[in-house]
Design a protein around this motif. Structure first.
Motif, short mmCIF file in Angstrom:
data_model
loop_
_atom_site.label_atom_id
_atom_site.label_comp_id
_atom_site.label_asym_id
_atom_site.label_seq_id
_atom_site.Cartn_x
_atom_site.Cartn_y
_atom_site.Cartn_z
N THR A 55 0.83 -1.20 0.00
CA THR A 55 0.00 0.00 0.00
C THR A 55 0.87 1.25 0.00
O THR A 55 0.60 2.21 -0.74
N ILE A 59 1.01 4.37 -2.72
CA ILE A 59 0.88 5.78 -2.34
C ILE A 59 2.06 6.59 -2.86
O ILE A 59 1.89 7.65 -3.46
N LYS A 63 0.02 5.77 -7.52
CA LYS A 63 -1.07 4.92 -7.99
C LYS A 63 -2.28 4.97 -7.06
O LYS A 63 -3.41 4.73 -7.48
N ILE A 64 -2.05 5.23 -5.78
CA ILE A 64 -3.13 5.39 -4.80
C ILE A 64 -3.25 6.87 -4.49
O ILE A 64 -2.32 7.45 -3.92
N LYS A 66 -6.30 8.63 -3.22
CA LYS A 66 -7.27 9.09 -2.22
C LYS A 66 -7.21 8.19 -1.00
O LYS A 66 -6.90 7.00 -1.09
N TRP A 67 -7.53 8.79 0.16
CA TRP A 67 -7.38 8.07 1.41
C TRP A 67 -8.39 6.94 1.60
O TRP A 67 -8.17 6.05 2.43
N ASN A 68 -9.50 6.95 0.84
CA ASN A 68 -10.45 5.84 0.96
C ASN A 68 -10.25 4.79 -0.13
O ASN A 68 -11.14 4.01 -0.43
N ASP A 69 -9.06 4.79 -0.74
CA ASP A 69 -8.73 3.78 -1.74
C ASP A 69 -8.92 2.38 -1.16
O ASP A 69 -8.63 2.15 0.02
N PRO A 70 -9.39 1.42 -1.96
CA PRO A 70 -9.61 0.06 -1.45
C PRO A 70 -8.38 -0.59 -0.81
O PRO A 70 -8.51 -1.36 0.14
N SER A 83 -12.49 10.64 1.66
CA SER A 83 -12.06 10.64 0.26
C SER A 83 -11.03 11.73 -0.02
O SER A 83 -10.77 12.07 -1.17
#
Length: 271
Positions: A55, A59, A63-64, A66-70, A83
């Motif tokens: 993860t 970040i 690639k990630i 937003k904070w609510n990314d799966p 979000s």
């Protein structure tokens, strides 16, 4: 230009040669203390955060977003994540912290991390560079959704929230105790004789904090000025004995006792 130096990474061959020349003798790399590289963040309403290496790789390579990314949600089962866009801060100067952090990602995130491991890394275009630990820590403190990697001492001084990082045995907080444990679990000496340069095996972190490192003193084995050599020897001898008790209060961690004993033996050989 100095009588001894400090570093979170060992010297490259060219640096060793230059240090030997400056000393007029072999330059030694000796562990003095230990520290964690904390992942600090600024996210309103989130007081506990867990992050795995994969993860973190997503970040810090953009690639990630937003904070609510799966992927973040999967690390934080049941957490209410906003979000908010993620604002990544990184060291834009040559940094041991960057080397330690990216070496951890290269080791533990595997193919999810493609940017390599070095003291200087070209992060994605949306990331924000800042100079020094103070610079990236200040950037996160002033930015909603901010995240960076920084020595635990700076995170503590700036009262920044820090994430728990996933190791082999689960998620671990960055504390003096877990950093010391990590050094005991993962550090091995690669140098010879009085040289205690070493490496961390990050994949072996069972209960220790995964992003941990020793901090070294780089010293001359024999000083041209014997008086200065004596002062360096006395100070560093104090640092790896009585001085270890100060580490926790300063945001660092004491060396495991066996490594501290090896360090003292190397320091005692300085002349």
């Amino acid at each position: 230009t100095a009588d001894f130096a400090g570093s979170d990474v060992t010297m490259a061959a060219s640096e060793q040669t230059a240090a030997n020349t400056a000393c007029g003798s072999t330059a030694l790399t000796i562990p003095i203390t230990a520290g964690g590289i904390a992942i600090t963040y600024n996210l309103s309403g989130v007081t506990s955060l867990k992050l795995s290496a994969a993860t973190l790789a997503g970040i810090f390579d953009g690639k990630i977003a937003k904070w609510n990314d799966p992927a973040i949600a999967a690390d934080n089962d049941g957490a209410n994540l906003p979000s908010t866009p993620i604002s990544v801060f990184y060291r834009n100067d040559s940094s041991g912290s960057t080397s330690v952090f990216t070496t951890f990602l290269k080791s533990d995130a595997g193919s999810a991390w493609t940017l390599g491991a070095s003291k200087t890394i070209t992060f994605f275009s949306g990331a924000q560079g800042a100079k020094g630990s103070a610079g990236v820590a200040a950037g996160v403190k002033q930015t909603s959704g901010g995240i960076t990697y920084v020595e635990t001492s700076y995170a503590k001084a700036q009262s920044l929230s820090t994430a728990s990082i996933k190791g082999e045995g689960g998620f671990v907080d960055a504390t003096s105790a877990t950093v010391s444990t990590a050094i005991g679990e993962g550090f091995s000496v690669t140098g010879t004789g009085s040289d205690l340069a070493g490496a961390m095996k990050y994949a072996s972190m069972a209960t220790g904090y995964p992003i941990s490192t020793v901090s070294y003193a780089i010293v001359c084995s024999k000083y041209k000025d014997a008086a200065k050599g004596g002062l360096v020897k006395s100070y560093l001898g104090y640092a790896v004995t009585t001085g270890q008790a100060a580490a926790d209060g300063l945001g660092f961690a004491p060396l495991p006792s066996d490594l501290a004993a090896k360090a003292l033996a190397s320091i005692s050989a300085i002349s």
